[in-house]
Design a protein around this motif. Sequence first.
Motif, mmCIF file in Angstrom:
data_model
loop_
_atom_site.group_PDB
_atom_site.id
_atom_site.type_symbol
_atom_site.label_atom_id
_atom_site.label_comp_id
_atom_site.label_asym_id
_atom_site.label_seq_id
_atom_site.Cartn_x
_atom_site.Cartn_y
_atom_site.Cartn_z
ATOM 1 N N ASP A 1 -6.469 6.571 9.424
ATOM 2 C CA ASP A 1 -6.892 7.918 9.935
ATOM 3 C C ASP A 1 -5.508 8.526 10.163
ATOM 4 O O ASP A 1 -5.855 8.692 11.368
ATOM 5 C CB ASP A 1 -7.935 7.878 10.708
ATOM 6 N N ALA A 2 -4.115 8.241 10.061
ATOM 7 C CA ALA A 2 -3.285 8.458 10.474
ATOM 8 C C ALA A 2 -2.618 9.675 9.528
ATOM 9 O O ALA A 2 -2.762 9.271 8.474
ATOM 10 C CB ALA A 2 -2.497 7.735 10.692
ATOM 11 N N LYS A 3 -1.577 10.274 9.448
ATOM 12 C CA LYS A 3 -0.911 10.780 8.742
ATOM 13 C C LYS A 3 0.190 10.215 8.139
ATOM 14 O O LYS A 3 0.738 9.346 8.898
ATOM 15 C CB LYS A 3 -0.275 12.048 9.764
ATOM 16 N N GLU A 4 0.782 10.708 7.122
ATOM 17 C CA GLU A 4 1.912 9.991 6.446
ATOM 18 C C GLU A 4 2.649 10.055 6.834
ATOM 19 O O GLU A 4 3.701 8.817 6.668
ATOM 20 C CB GLU A 4 1.527 10.744 5.139
ATOM 21 N N GLY A 5 3.083 10.900 7.666
ATOM 22 C CA GLY A 5 4.016 11.157 7.878
ATOM 23 C C GLY A 5 4.853 10.446 9.448
ATOM 24 O O GLY A 5 5.280 9.972 9.716
ATOM 25 N N ALA A 6 3.499 10.539 10.503
ATOM 26 C CA ALA A 6 2.942 9.537 11.345
ATOM 27 C C ALA A 6 3.736 7.612 10.504
ATOM 28 O O ALA A 6 4.030 6.927 11.689
ATOM 29 C CB ALA A 6 2.277 9.578 12.768
ATOM 30 N N LEU A 7 3.300 7.086 9.584
ATOM 31 C CA LEU A 7 3.663 6.053 9.431
ATOM 32 C C LEU A 7 4.555 6.191 8.724
ATOM 33 O O LEU A 7 5.100 4.819 8.669
ATOM 34 C CB LEU A 7 1.819 6.093 7.517
ATOM 35 N N LYS A 8 5.083 7.160 8.285
ATOM 36 C CA LYS A 8 6.094 6.724 7.442
ATOM 37 C C LYS A 8 7.335 6.560 9.234
ATOM 38 O O LYS A 8 8.384 5.504 8.534
ATOM 39 C CB LYS A 8 7.205 7.661 6.730
ATOM 40 N N VAL A 9 7.274 6.805 9.879
ATOM 41 C CA VAL A 9 7.644 6.437 11.095
ATOM 42 C C VAL A 9 7.977 5.514 11.810
ATOM 43 O O VAL A 9 8.638 4.360 12.627
ATOM 44 C CB VAL A 9 7.984 8.185 12.126
ATOM 45 N N ARG A 10 6.415 4.661 11.349
ATOM 46 C CA ARG A 10 6.073 3.902 12.200
ATOM 47 C C ARG A 10 6.904 2.558 11.561
ATOM 48 O O ARG A 10 7.095 1.643 12.209
ATOM 49 C CB ARG A 10 4.973 3.634 12.355
ATOM 50 N N MET B 1 1.010 -1.004 -0.096
ATOM 51 C CA MET B 1 -0.082 -0.213 0.018
ATOM 52 C C MET B 1 0.977 0.944 -0.141
ATOM 53 O O MET B 1 1.898 1.250 0.806
ATOM 54 C CB MET B 1 -0.831 0.068 1.549
ATOM 55 N N SER B 2 0.517 2.670 -0.545
ATOM 56 C CA SER B 2 1.149 3.396 -0.603
ATOM 57 C C SER B 2 0.885 4.076 0.841
ATOM 58 O O SER B 2 0.162 3.665 2.074
ATOM 59 C CB SER B 2 0.600 4.020 -1.795
ATOM 60 N N TYR B 3 2.356 5.378 0.915
ATOM 61 C CA TYR B 3 1.620 5.887 3.166
ATOM 62 C C TYR B 3 -0.220 6.548 2.527
ATOM 63 O O TYR B 3 -0.473 6.222 3.322
ATOM 64 C CB TYR B 3 2.520 6.879 2.842
#
Length: 190
Positions: A162-171, A152-154
Amino acid sequence: MDEFKEKEFEIISDILNGQRELYRKLVDKYAPMVFSIVNKFVDRQDDREELAQQIFVKAYERLDSFNMKSKFSSWLYRLAQNHCLDYAKNIRRSNKEFSEMETGELESKMKVEEQPDEEIESQEQKVMLEQALATITPIYAEAFLMKYRDNMSYKAMAKRLDAKEGALKVRVHRARKELQGYMKDYNISI
């Protein structure tokens, strides 16, 4: 030869030269893999533990037959699969659990005899990755799986979670870090 493989071969040589206590390192490292194989065949915890113990005893007794050309994990994986197959065949007639198992189902679980080493190693890696993912922070594992298993894409992940893309990159980044730590702790190379 990679560093992990070389280190493992040294441990095996030391065991064969009388340092039997080092076998514990191999048992600790590969217990999750052996249990994942055993779990396909027996449901009861006592049976799993007994079967896993039999596999490790057999591996110890046959350690001198390991040729140190392939990965030890591949050799152990094949030995464990074959032991489970023999176990299932031996008790199938008298055990309701196995007698109800269709022959095709049993054979499909045990196709290892026909698999090339690369396929076995791929299965081992999958098992080890699943085990590693089970140990890391769940929200990191979830993001990692969405990114790499589900491709999946960010942006799509952000919408679904329901989260920000930046937060998901961090995860995802933290998941990789935790996975690297796990593999380092267990001396696993993938």
